[in-house]
Design an enzyme around this catalytic site. Structure first.
Site, PDB file in Angstrom:
ATOM      1  CB  CYS A   1      -0.854   0.056   1.263  1.00  0.00           C
ATOM      2  SG  CYS A   1      -1.951  -1.340   1.494  1.00  0.00           S
TER       3      CYS A   1
ATOM      4  CB  CYS B   1      -3.525   2.539   2.219  1.00  0.00           C
ATOM      5  SG  CYS B   1      -4.841   1.363   1.816  1.00  0.00           S
TER       6      CYS B   1
ATOM      7  CB  CYS C   1      -3.546  -1.787  -1.760  1.00  0.00           C
ATOM      8  SG  CYS C   1      -5.071  -1.240  -0.985  1.00  0.00           S
TER       9      CYS C   1
ATOM     10  CB  CYS D   1      -4.192   3.024  -1.533  1.00  0.00           C
ATOM     11  SG  CYS D   1      -2.855   1.805  -1.367  1.00  0.00           S
TER      12      CYS D   1
END
Length: 200
Positions: free
Chosen positions: A42, A46, A73, A76
């Site tokens: 991430c 995030c 992810c 994000c």
């Protein structure tokens, strides 16, 4: 390559940890982080649930995280790309397959997969043909059937081990999906084995 590995294994500093738990956007171009328990990486900003500090690996950029076998992810988009839906669903199914004995909710799965429960439910059903809840039931009942055939463990204990501590619910669901109660299923399989033995 050695330098890349050293970077990816660097200890998380307090500054970077604070950036992660405070979702600090100003650090997005400075590093990204992977979570070892989920295999997802991430941006610091995030909004997913903060990971445990000991499960975090720091990477200078998205390419390093991908080389270390982390997936971007879904929420994000740390490499500015969508994780393909089928890969995203694979992350969730693998988690269910490993953790079927624990408490699993749509919200928890969405959090692990870094997406919304609604989106996960819709995409999962589109790709697998069943909802996440139905898939969890399938996995649990499959494990229960194996234990009923291969062990002498009590039915209540089997229900608990496959993540269904409510025994009446487990028996009702088993009969609805399999056509027999767990006790009937076990007895039927024992009779089949005896018949097979006499035929040989």
């Amino acid at each position: 390559m050695a330098e890349r590995m050293n970077n990816s294994m660097e200890k998380i500093t307090e500054e970077k940890w604070q950036a992660i738990i405070n979702n600090d956007e100003t650090y997005n171009d400075k590093f990204c982080y992977g979570v070892k328990t989920t295999g997802v990486f991430c941006k610091p900003s995030c909004k997913s649930r903060p990971p445990k500090k000991e499960n975090v690996e720091i990477f200078t950029n998205a390419d390093q995280a991908i080389l270390a076998n982390f997936r971007p992810c879904k929420r994000c988009k740390p490499n500015n790309e969508h994780l393909p839906d089928n890969e995203w669903v694979t992350v969730v199914t693998e988690y269910i397959d490993k953790h079927f004995g624990g408490k699993l909710t749509l919200e928890k799965l969405a959090d692990i997969a870094h997406g919304s429960p609604y989106h996960l439910h819709r995409i999962f059903k589109k790709i697998k043909g069943v909802t996440p809840v139905e898939y969890i039931q399938q996995v649990r009942l499959k494990q229960a059937k194996e234990q009923l055939i291969q062990t002498n463990i009590g039915i209540a204990e089997i229900a608990l081990s496959v993540g269904m501590p409510n025994l009446p619910y487990f028996i009702t669901l088993f009969k609805k999906k399999i056509g027999y109660t767990p006790a009937q299923y076990r007895q039927m399989k024992l009779m089949e084995d005896k018949d097979d033995g006499t035929k040989k």
